[in-house]
Design an enzyme around this catalytic site. Structure first.
Site, PDB file in Angstrom:
ATOM      1  N   ASP A 357       0.834  -1.189   0.000  1.00 27.63           N
ATOM      2  CA  ASP A 357       0.000   0.000   0.000  1.00 27.63           C
ATOM      3  C   ASP A 357       0.872   1.243   0.000  1.00 27.63           C
ATOM      4  O   ASP A 357       1.959   1.264   0.559  1.00 27.63           O
ATOM      5  CB  ASP A 357      -0.925  -0.023   1.209  1.00 27.63           C
ATOM      6  CG  ASP A 357      -1.944  -1.147   1.092  1.00 27.63           C
ATOM      7  OD1 ASP A 357      -2.790  -1.036   0.209  1.00 27.63           O
ATOM      8  OD2 ASP A 357      -1.860  -2.118   1.844  1.00 27.63           O
ATOM      9  N   THR A 358       0.329   2.303  -0.603  1.00 24.71           N
ATOM     10  CA  THR A 358       1.119   3.466  -0.977  1.00 24.71           C
ATOM     11  C   THR A 358       0.197   4.676  -1.068  1.00 24.71           C
ATOM     12  O   THR A 358      -1.008   4.523  -1.156  1.00 24.71           O
ATOM     13  CB  THR A 358       1.769   3.220  -2.361  1.00 24.71           C
ATOM     14  OG1 THR A 358       2.518   2.011  -2.309  1.00 24.71           O
ATOM     15  CG2 THR A 358       2.684   4.355  -2.779  1.00 24.71           C
ATOM     16  N   VAL A 359       0.770   5.891  -1.058  1.00 26.89           N
ATOM     17  CA  VAL A 359       0.014   7.089  -1.431  1.00 26.89           C
ATOM     18  C   VAL A 359       0.759   7.829  -2.523  1.00 26.89           C
ATOM     19  O   VAL A 359       1.988   7.750  -2.620  1.00 26.89           O
ATOM     20  CB  VAL A 359      -0.226   8.032  -0.234  1.00 26.89           C
ATOM     21  CG1 VAL A 359      -1.094   7.362   0.816  1.00 26.89           C
ATOM     22  CG2 VAL A 359       1.081   8.525   0.375  1.00 26.89           C
ATOM     23  N   GLN A 375       4.931   7.814  -1.922  1.00 20.84           N
ATOM     24  CA  GLN A 375       5.444   7.515  -0.575  1.00 20.84           C
ATOM     25  C   GLN A 375       4.681   6.329  -0.012  1.00 20.84           C
ATOM     26  O   GLN A 375       3.497   6.160  -0.275  1.00 20.84           O
ATOM     27  CB  GLN A 375       5.278   8.734   0.328  1.00 20.84           C
ATOM     28  CG  GLN A 375       5.885   8.567   1.711  1.00 20.84           C
ATOM     29  CD  GLN A 375       5.987   9.867   2.474  1.00 20.84           C
ATOM     30  OE1 GLN A 375       6.176  10.926   1.883  1.00 20.84           O
ATOM     31  NE2 GLN A 375       5.872   9.815   3.779  1.00 20.84           N
ATOM     32  N   MET A 439      -1.248   4.224  -6.242  1.00 22.59           N
ATOM     33  CA  MET A 439      -0.849   3.169  -5.330  1.00 22.59           C
ATOM     34  C   MET A 439      -1.310   1.856  -5.939  1.00 22.59           C
ATOM     35  O   MET A 439      -2.126   1.829  -6.841  1.00 22.59           O
ATOM     36  CB  MET A 439      -1.457   3.382  -3.939  1.00 22.59           C
ATOM     37  CG  MET A 439      -2.981   3.340  -3.875  1.00 22.59           C
ATOM     38  SD  MET A 439      -3.754   1.716  -3.848  1.00 22.59           S
ATOM     39  CE  MET A 439      -3.303   1.123  -2.256  1.00 22.59           C
TER      40      MET A 439
END
Length: 546
Positions: A357-359, A375, A439
Site C-alpha cells: 500500500d502506498t500514497v 510515498q 498506489m
C-alpha cells in the site's frame, strides 16, 4: 466514444479545474493542506510536502514518516525534470548471516525485524526537496500535519476498516496498539484519532530539519527501541541516511515524452510496456473492448518478467535500464505477443508478485513547478510496529529483499530494497503536460499504462482516465494462478466473455474494487493556463485547485 461506454466510465464526479495551482492525493484533508500552502505563497514542492505530511497522520494504513519516498520534480523556469531518491538504506547489521542466525528463510511482513532492517527515507527526501525548491519555512509547511496529529483527525471508513482488518497484528505491539487501537478497539468511522507523539516528531522536523529526525532525541529513541526489541538499525544508520538527486528515465509514447523514476523503483516497466503496445495502435481499438485489454495484459506479462530478473539497487547491482526501455528490446520481446490467445506465465517465467500500500501526491503551481511524489509504508500499517515514544509507524519495505545470495536484490548493508513505487511526469511539445501516479504495489505499472493509454490513445480527461474500469493481472491470494486477470465489472459482458474465450483466467470483480489501486493526477493546458485534476473514487481523495 458512444454514450454507453461513457456511462461505464463516469461516476458523475467532474474533472477539477484551476488556474493558479492544484493538488491531488488520496485524502481530501491532505489535498486541502497542500492547497493552503500554495495559497500562502508556497511552491508545488512545499505543497507536496505538506500533503504528504498530513497523509502520514490521517492515512497511517498507507503511508508515514517511517516509510520511503521517491520524487520527480519539474522546474518551471528551466523545464528540467529531476529525480529524487528517498529510499531507506539497510542497517549496518542487516546481513544474510544475521538473519540466518535467527533461523529466518524469508523476511517476515510484520514485527521488529522488517521494521528495523532499513532506515526510513521519506523525511530525508522532504528536507532535500525543500532545501532546493521550497519557498515557505518548514514550520509553516508542516503546520497542518502537526495540528492533525496533536488535536486529532476524523477517522474515515477506509481507515476504520483497515484497522479492524489488522487488529491482531497491531495488538501484538504495545506502542502500535496504544495509537491505532484506542481503548483496545479499532477506532470507529467518524471518531477522532490522535497521535501526539507523532506531533512531537513532526515538530522536531519542522524546527530542526534533517537533524530533527535523523539525529538528536528522535533518532536516539528509535535506536533505543530497536536495540531493546532485538532490532537492527542504530543511531549511526540514521546519521548516514540521505536522499540523492539523479536523472529520471525518459521514454516516448506517441506524441508524449514520459519521465519515470529509475531503479530501485520499477519505473522502467511502464516505459517498456508502452513500447510493447505502441506498434499495435491501441488508439484504434475499442476503449473497453477485448483487444485493448488483451494487448495491455500481454505487455504487462513480458515487461514484468524482465523486471523481476534485473531490478535491484543500482548502487549494488547493474540494472540494464537502457536496454529495457529501448524500442529495439520491445521489438524483440514483442514477438511473444499473440492477439489470438492468452500468454501463460509459464511461457514467460517470472519471480513472483509484489503486494502493498502506498500514497501518491501530485502538485503544480502557477510558475510551472510540479511535484510527482510517491510515498509508502509498503504493507497495511507497514510493519504494524511503532518506534517507541516517537509515534512513528515503521515500514516493512525490507521484506522485498531476497535472502538468496545469488539474487541482485539480496539483503546487504547500506542497500535500498527494490521498490514498486513509481512517480511519473509527462510533456507534450516540450511543455509540462501531466503529473500522475498511483498506489497498488505490483499493479502500479499496469495502472499507469492504463492511465496513459486512456489519456493519449482515447482522449480521456484525467478524471475519466482514473474512473475507467480497471484490470490487474497477477496473483492476489495464495492458491491463485499467476496469470489470473482481475477485472472490474463495468467492462461490457461481451468483452469479458471474449477474454475468457482467448484463455484468460478472468476473476470478475464488482463494479468498483479498491484492490484495483488508487490513481491521482493533473494535466496542464499550457496554451490556456488551466490545470485539470482527477482523484480516484476508490480512495478518500480529492483534487483541489484554485
Amino acid at each position: 466514444m458512444d454514450a454507453s461506454r461513457f456511462f461505464q466510465i463516469r461516476t458523475g464526479r467532474p474533472v477539477t479545474l484551476g488556474t493558479n495551482g492544484m493538488v491531488t492525493s488520496p485524502h481530501a484533508l491532505a489535498s486541502a493542506a497542500g492547497v493552503d500552502v500554495l495559497r500562502a505563497g508556497g511552491s508545488a514542492i512545499d505543497a507536496a510536502i505538506a500533503t504528504s505530511a498530513v497523509l502520514a497522520v490521517v492515512y497511517p494504513h498507507m503511508t508515514g514518516v517511517g516509510g520511503d519516498a521517491f520524487w520527480l520534480i519539474h522546474e518551471g523556469a528551466s523545464g528540467e525534470v529531476k529525480y529524487l531518491n528517498g529510499g531507506g538504506k539497510a542497517a549496518a547489521g542487516a546481513t544474510l548471516d544475521a538473519l540466518a542466525q535467527r533461523g529466518l528463510k524469508e523476511i517476515p511482513l510484520t514485527g521488529v525485524v522488517p521494521a528495523t532492517l532499513t532506515v526510513p527515507g521519506s523525511v530525508a527526501s522532504w528536507i532535500t526537496a525543500h532545501e532546493a525548491h521550497g519557498r515557505l519555512p518548514l514550520p509553516r509547511v508542516l503546520a497542518s500535519a502537526i495540528a492533525y496529529a496533536r488535536e486529532g483527525f476524523p477517522v474515515s471508513a477506509r481507515l476504520a476498516g483497515f484497522a479492524a482488518a489488522m487488529r491482531e497484528e497491531l495488538a501484538r505491539q504495545r506502542d502500535a496498539a496504544a495509537i491505532f487501537l484506542p481503548g483496545g478497539e479499532p477506532p470507529p468511522a467518524g471518531s477522532r484519532l490522535r497521535n501526539p507523539a507523532l506531533a512531537d516528531t513532526l515538530q522536531a522536523i519542522a524546527e530542526q530539519g534533517w537533524p530533527g529526525f535523523y539525529q538528536g532525541t528522535v533518532a536516539a529513541e528509535m535506536a533505543r527501541f530497536a536495540r531493546e526489541a532485538g532490532g537492527f538499525f542504530g543511531e549511526g544508520d540514521f546519521d548516514r541516511q540521505r536522499a540523492g538527486w539523479g536523472a529520471p528515465l525518459v521514454g516516448r509514447y506517441r506524441d508524449a515524452t514520459i519521465y519515470n523514476t529509475p531503479p530501485p523503483t520499477q519505473g522502467f516497466t511502464v516505459l517498456q510496456m508502452l513500447n510493447l503496445v505502441e506498434p499495435h495502435a491501441p488508439h484504434g481499438m475499442e476503449l473497453l473492448g477485448p483487444d485493448r485489454v488483451h494487448l495491455l495484459v500481454q505487455a504487462k506479462q513480458i515487461a514484468y518478467h524482465d523486471r523481476d530478473r534485473v531490478l535491484a539497487d543500482p548502487a549494488f547491482a547493474p540494472v540494464p535500464v537502457d536496454r529495457m526501455i529501448s524500442k529495439e528490446h520491445a521489438r524483440e520481446r514483442g514477438r511473444l505477443i499473440d492477439m489470438g490467445r492468452a500468454l501463460r506465465w509459464d511461457e514467460v517465467p517470472s519471480w513472483g508478485s509484489l503486494q502493498g500500500d502506498t500514497v501518491y501526491v501530485a502538485a503544480v503551481d502557477r510558475d510551472g513547478n510540479a511535484a510527482s511524489l510517491i510515498q509508502s509504508l509498503y504493507g497495511v500499517f507497514g510493519s504494524c510496529t511503532v518506534a517507541g515514544r516517537t509515534g512513528v509507524l515503521l515500514q516493512n519495505r525490507s521484506a522485498y529483499f531476497s535472502l538468496d545470495a545469488r539474487h541482485p536484490n539480496r539483503l546487504e548493508p547500506g542497500k535500498i530494497p527494490l521498490h514498486t513505487l513509481i512517480a511519473s511526469i509527462a510533456k507534450r511539445d516540450g511543455k509540462l503536460w501531466a503529473v500522475l501516479g498511483c498506489m497498488g504495489a505490483d499493479g502500479q505499472p499496469q495502472i499507469q499504462l492504463q492511465l496513459y493509454s486512456g489519456l493519449l490513445d482515447h482522449g480521456l480527461d484525467m478524471q475519466e482516465a482514473i474512473e475507467m474500469p480497471r484490470f490487474l493481472s497477477g496473483r492476489f491470494a495464495l492458491g491463485e494462478a499467476r496469470d489470473t486477470l482481475h477485472i472490474e465489472g463495468r467492462f461490457p459482458e461481451a468483452t469479458l466473455r471474449e477474454l475468457e474465450r482467448r484463455g484468460h483466467l478472468v476473476d470478475r470483480w464488482g463494479a468498483w474494487n479498491e484492490l484495483a489501486g488508487h490513481a491521482h493526477g493533473i494535466t496542464v493546458d499550457a496554451g490556456h493556463g488551466v490545470f485539470s485534476g482527477g482523484s480516484d473514487p476508490r480512495s478518500d481523495g480529492a483534487a483541489i485547485g484554485y
